[in-house]
Motif scaffolding. Sequence first.
Motif, mmCIF file in Angstrom:
data_model
loop_
_atom_site.group_PDB
_atom_site.id
_atom_site.type_symbol
_atom_site.label_atom_id
_atom_site.label_comp_id
_atom_site.label_asym_id
_atom_site.label_seq_id
_atom_site.Cartn_x
_atom_site.Cartn_y
_atom_site.Cartn_z
ATOM 1 N N SER A 1 40.981 4.665 63.261
ATOM 2 C CA SER A 1 40.282 5.827 62.723
ATOM 3 C C SER A 1 41.269 6.896 62.263
ATOM 4 N N GLY A 2 42.439 6.981 62.905
ATOM 5 C CA GLY A 2 43.468 7.915 62.461
ATOM 6 C C GLY A 2 44.006 7.556 61.081
ATOM 7 N N PHE A 3 44.209 6.257 60.844
ATOM 8 C CA PHE A 3 44.662 5.841 59.513
ATOM 9 C C PHE A 3 43.579 6.073 58.456
ATOM 10 N N THR A 4 42.332 5.869 58.831
ATOM 11 C CA THR A 4 41.233 6.142 57.898
ATOM 12 C C THR A 4 41.176 7.634 57.565
ATOM 13 N N ALA A 5 41.278 8.468 58.593
ATOM 14 C CA ALA A 5 41.262 9.914 58.366
ATOM 15 C C ALA A 5 42.476 10.352 57.554
ATOM 16 N N ALA A 6 43.623 9.705 57.758
ATOM 17 C CA ALA A 6 44.814 10.050 56.981
ATOM 18 C C ALA A 6 44.623 9.718 55.506
ATOM 19 N N ALA A 7 44.001 8.581 55.237
ATOM 20 C CA ALA A 7 43.743 8.214 53.837
ATOM 21 C C ALA A 7 42.778 9.199 53.191
ATOM 22 N N LEU A 8 41.718 9.549 53.911
ATOM 23 C CA LEU A 8 40.755 10.507 53.361
ATOM 24 C C LEU A 8 41.364 11.897 53.219
ATOM 25 N N TRP A 9 42.218 12.277 54.149
ATOM 26 C CA TRP A 9 42.912 13.554 54.051
ATOM 27 C C TRP A 9 43.757 13.606 52.780
ATOM 28 N N LEU A 10 44.493 12.525 52.518
ATOM 29 C CA LEU A 10 45.343 12.477 51.329
ATOM 30 C C LEU A 10 44.519 12.526 50.040
ATOM 31 N N VAL A 11 43.406 11.799 50.018
ATOM 32 C CA VAL A 11 42.559 11.787 48.822
ATOM 33 C C VAL A 11 41.949 13.162 48.568
ATOM 34 N N PHE A 12 41.418 13.787 49.604
ATOM 35 C CA PHE A 12 40.811 15.104 49.425
ATOM 36 C C PHE A 12 41.855 16.166 49.102
ATOM 37 N N MET A 13 43.053 16.032 49.672
ATOM 38 C CA MET A 13 44.108 16.995 49.374
ATOM 39 C C MET A 13 44.557 16.859 47.914
ATOM 40 N N ALA A 14 44.670 15.631 47.440
ATOM 41 C CA ALA A 14 45.075 15.412 46.052
ATOM 42 C C ALA A 14 43.988 15.855 45.078
ATOM 43 N N GLY A 15 42.728 15.767 45.514
ATOM 44 C CA GLY A 15 41.622 16.167 44.647
ATOM 45 C C GLY A 15 41.346 17.649 44.642
ATOM 46 N N GLY A 16 42.044 18.400 45.487
ATOM 47 C CA GLY A 16 41.861 19.848 45.497
ATOM 48 C C GLY A 16 40.705 20.316 46.357
ATOM 49 N N HIS A 17 40.158 19.460 47.190
ATOM 50 C CA HIS A 17 39.059 19.841 48.084
ATOM 51 C C HIS A 17 39.666 20.288 49.418
ATOM 52 N N VAL A 18 39.754 21.569 49.605
ATOM 53 C CA VAL A 18 40.512 22.127 50.728
ATOM 54 C C VAL A 18 39.810 21.909 52.065
ATOM 55 N N VAL A 19 38.532 22.224 52.145
ATOM 56 C CA VAL A 19 37.821 22.148 53.429
ATOM 57 C C VAL A 19 37.759 20.715 53.963
ATOM 58 N N PRO A 20 37.352 19.707 53.160
ATOM 59 C CA PRO A 20 37.385 18.336 53.696
ATOM 60 C C PRO A 20 38.800 17.864 54.030
#
Length: 94
Positions: free
Chosen positions: A26-45
């Motif tokens: 789940s940590g690796f899943t959250a890391a992938a989603l963190w990277l995607v949302f950070m690259a997309g400019g979505h700060v809160v997610p």
Amino acid sequence: MALHMPHHESHGNHPMSVVGYLLVLSGFTAAALWLVFMAGGHVVPAILFGILMIAAFTSAVSIFVSLIHRNHHSPVLPDNTPQELDRYMLRYRR
């Protein structure tokens, strides 16, 4: 009259090892989603999944360290006793 059940040798893995493994996944899943949302400019997610990633990895590490130091139990190898380790190595690692 007692029923004689065949001896079933435990696999030797502590149940918390499974929890730690799931937390790592789940940590690796959250890391992938963190990277995607950070690259997309979505700060809160991005912040939310970053916090979830840190919490999952920290919890998994604390579980593994607890199993190793407090319980003297490897989270990877089934080494409860020297006899079980010998049987495991003979049966599965030959």
